[in-house]
Design a protein around this motif. Structure first.
Motif, PDB file in Angstrom:
ATOM      1  N   ALA A 274      48.606  39.533  -9.159  1.00  0.00           N
ATOM      2  CA  ALA A 274      48.818  38.325  -9.969  1.00  0.00           C
ATOM      3  C   ALA A 274      47.654  38.176 -10.934  1.00  0.00           C
ATOM      4  O   ALA A 274      47.003  37.125 -10.991  1.00  0.00           O
ATOM      5  N   ASN A 275      47.351  39.253 -11.656  1.00  0.00           N
ATOM      6  CA  ASN A 275      46.270  39.279 -12.638  1.00  0.00           C
ATOM      7  C   ASN A 275      44.899  39.017 -12.017  1.00  0.00           C
ATOM      8  O   ASN A 275      44.010  38.435 -12.660  1.00  0.00           O
ATOM      9  N   GLN A 276      44.722  39.446 -10.757  1.00  0.00           N
ATOM     10  CA  GLN A 276      43.406  39.297 -10.141  1.00  0.00           C
ATOM     11  C   GLN A 276      42.388  40.170 -10.873  1.00  0.00           C
ATOM     12  O   GLN A 276      42.721  41.228 -11.410  1.00  0.00           O
ATOM     13  N   SER A 277      41.152  39.728 -10.864  1.00  0.00           N
ATOM     14  CA  SER A 277      40.084  40.519 -11.452  1.00  0.00           C
ATOM     15  C   SER A 277      39.666  41.611 -10.475  1.00  0.00           C
ATOM     16  O   SER A 277      40.017  41.587  -9.291  1.00  0.00           O
ATOM     17  N   ALA A 278      38.887  42.563 -10.991  1.00  0.00           N
ATOM     18  CA  ALA A 278      38.396  43.636 -10.130  1.00  0.00           C
ATOM     19  C   ALA A 278      37.517  43.072  -9.021  1.00  0.00           C
ATOM     20  O   ALA A 278      37.549  43.553  -7.873  1.00  0.00           O
ATOM     21  N   ASP A 279      36.735  42.046  -9.335  1.00  0.00           N
ATOM     22  CA  ASP A 279      35.867  41.440  -8.322  1.00  0.00           C
ATOM     23  C   ASP A 279      36.692  40.798  -7.214  1.00  0.00           C
ATOM     24  O   ASP A 279      36.342  40.900  -6.024  1.00  0.00           O
ATOM     25  N   GLU A 280      37.778  40.132  -7.588  1.00  0.00           N
ATOM     26  CA  GLU A 280      38.632  39.494  -6.574  1.00  0.00           C
ATOM     27  C   GLU A 280      39.276  40.532  -5.665  1.00  0.00           C
ATOM     28  O   GLU A 280      39.364  40.349  -4.447  1.00  0.00           O
ATOM     29  N   ILE A 281      39.741  41.638  -6.246  1.00  0.00           N
ATOM     30  CA  ILE A 281      40.364  42.688  -5.448  1.00  0.00           C
ATOM     31  C   ILE A 281      39.323  43.345  -4.538  1.00  0.00           C
ATOM     32  O   ILE A 281      39.591  43.641  -3.374  1.00  0.00           O
ATOM     33  N   ALA A 282      38.118  43.569  -5.074  1.00  0.00           N
ATOM     34  CA  ALA A 282      37.059  44.166  -4.263  1.00  0.00           C
ATOM     35  C   ALA A 282      36.718  43.280  -3.073  1.00  0.00           C
ATOM     36  O   ALA A 282      36.455  43.774  -1.962  1.00  0.00           O
TER      37      ALA A 282
END
Length: 507
Positions: free
Chosen positions: A221-229
């Motif tokens: 849902a358009n998460q940022s790379a930091d959120e996914i990490a």
């Protein structure tokens, strides 16, 4: 004259040629050609088994590698056995050392096969003690018998007690201890009952893989790379499935292990899930296995609409079961990159060579007959053959490589010879009465096509030998040669004969 022209245009041979030509052009317009590694670029790896193996084991090695590499989302993969120890693997569109090393690690790993029920792994490839030859019944149902270890049988009997119809899953190299980032539609499908066999109340596929393999699935849902990490903390890797590929670069820049899996053209959500997870099944649990009694000799059954599909399904399960306990290890002993730029040069050179050959055919035929009304149709028919061959190649997703292109040229060369035979027969006839002339034309066409069919039969027989008994690039050469010859004798040659009769006034 108008009547003769109308009769020509309405001739079924001309109509057939037109239909195939239009269909081929339309196919090429909407479905571009795919090219092999020597044109599109990529990497070729040579793997060697620890010791020589028999042909059956080598075939299992080839099938297993093909399935494992397909889970990486790579499009053009060829795996070929060469002798009793060497396996040649070619993967197109690979240009970096990181991608090549990932493929190398997959080849050298033994692979892990899991049997899972209700979120619990009850057996692995080491528990598969024997796999019997699959059976196909007259009603197109199939069965693959195999034997599991005593420990796996006891564990499964305990898990399966009273759960008739529940899903039994098999996995080959699933993404253990990973975070999967998937499109919303894929997330919803994995969390539905579509993978629950005959038990809607059983845990969903998402719940089963979460419990069995510690796989966490999140919808993109358009998460940022930091959120996914952050979501991937404690996981061994991140699997990005059909999401923006720039996420891979950002996450790898954070020193995270990332696997990117694109969606293949036309691939459904269901097929994508199956491929990413290395999933086979789910299979519905039969009543005989739900009574709590351990049974080591079990079988997987299924049904198909026709025998060919049944053979394919049974063969796939047989290979998966066997490859889970493959008794031979592979070591990559050679690796070579083929530059996409070099491949682009090959493609350009092949195009120029084709145009030069077409012009050469036009000029040689003209100087032989001193008649453009013969030379132009001969060259045009050769061009039509090329278009139709390429249309077929596009339709069946045939990856064109240099030997395949050579096969097309060989088929066209044979076609020109056959058109000259037809033309010579038409020009050799005497001109008397209309009835005598028509009978003479029929006799001469009969002689010409006898020679053509005999020549085609010998060519197809020779190429069939290469197609069946040889491996590697010879198969591409043989296939396109056979395809070109068949298109010639069935479509373009009869049409050319009608056009030649019209232009030479022989109808």
């Amino acid at each position: 004259m108008k009547r003769r022209t109308r009769n020509l245009l309405l001739n079924w041979r001309i109509i057939l040629l037109t239909l195939f030509l239009v269909g081929s052009v339309a196919t090429l317009a909407f479905k571009p050609l795919t090219f092999g590694i020597d044109i599109s670029g990529g990497v070729a790896l040579v793997a060697q088994t620890e010791h020589p193996v028999d042909s059956d084991t080598m075939q299992l090695v080839v099938s297993s590698l093909q399935k494992r590499l397909n889970t990486l989302g790579l499009r053009d993969i060829t795996v070929e056995a060469q002798g009793d120890q060497i396996v040649l693997i070619k993967v197109a569109n690979v240009s970096t050392a990181e991608e090549a090393n990932q493929i190398k690690s997959v080849i050298e790993s033994q692979g892990v096969f899991y049997m899972e029920f209700s979120g619990t792994v009850f057996g692995t490839g080491e528990d598969v003690e024997y796999v019997g030859i699959y059976q196909i019944k007259p009603d197109n149902s199939w069965a693959v018998p195999f034997r599991i270890s005593k420990g796996a049988a006891e564990k499964f009997a305990e898990l399966a007690y009273g759960k008739k119809g529940w899903p039994v899953d098999m996995f080959l190299d699933p993404p253990v201890n990973s975070l999967m980032v998937v499109p919303d539609s894929v997330y919803r499908l994995m969390n539905s009952t579509d993978f629950n066999a005959e038990a809607p109340n059983a845990p969903t596929l998402m719940e089963r893989i979460g419990q069995a393999f510690n796989v966490t699935v999140v919808a993109y849902a358009n998460q940022s790379a930091d959120e996914i990490a952050k979501l991937a903390e404690g996981k061994d890797k991140i699997v990005l499935v059909d999401v923006p590929q720039d996420l891979q670069t950002r996450l790898e820049g954070m020193n995270l292990t990332v696997r990117y899996v694109p969606r293949a053209p036309g691939e459904s959500d269901h097929a994508l899930i199956v491929r990413v997870l290395g999933l086979y099944g789910p299979y519905s649990l039969g009543e005989g296995l739900t009574v709590g009694e351990p049974q080591q000799d079990v079988q997987i059954t299924g049904a198909a609409p026709d025998r060919l599909t049944a053979e394919q399904e049974a063969s796939t399960i047989y290979t998966v079961l066997k490859s889970g306990s493959l008794p031979v290890k592979l070591n990559v002993v050679g690796m070579e990159f083929i530059s996409p730029r070099l491949g682009e040069n090959f493609r350009t050179q092949a195009l120029y060579a084709g145009l030069a050959a077409l012009i050469a055919v036009l000029l040689i035929v003209y100087f032989h007959y001193r008649n453009w009304r013969i030379a132009i149709p001969v060259a045009s028919t050769s061009l039509f053959e090329v278009v139709i061959i390429l249309g077929f190649a596009s339709l069946i997703n045939w990856n064109l490589d240099l030997p395949s292109i050579a096969g097309i040229i060989a088929a066209i060369g044979t076609g020109v010879d056959q058109q000259i035979v037809i033309t010579d027969e038409l020009l050799s006839g005497e001109r008397s009465t209309r009835i005598t002339r028509r009978a003479s034309v029929l006799r001469r066409m009969g002689r010409a096509f006898f020679v053509i069919f005999a020549s085609a039969a010998t060519t197809i027989a020779a190429m069939s030998f290469l197609l069946v008994y040889f491996v590697g690039t010879l198969k591409g050469f043989a296939f396109t040669t056979i395809l070109g010859v068949l298109i010639g004798i069935l479509i373009t040659r009869p049409a050319y004969a009608e056009i030649a009769k019209y232009l030479l006034g022989e109808d």
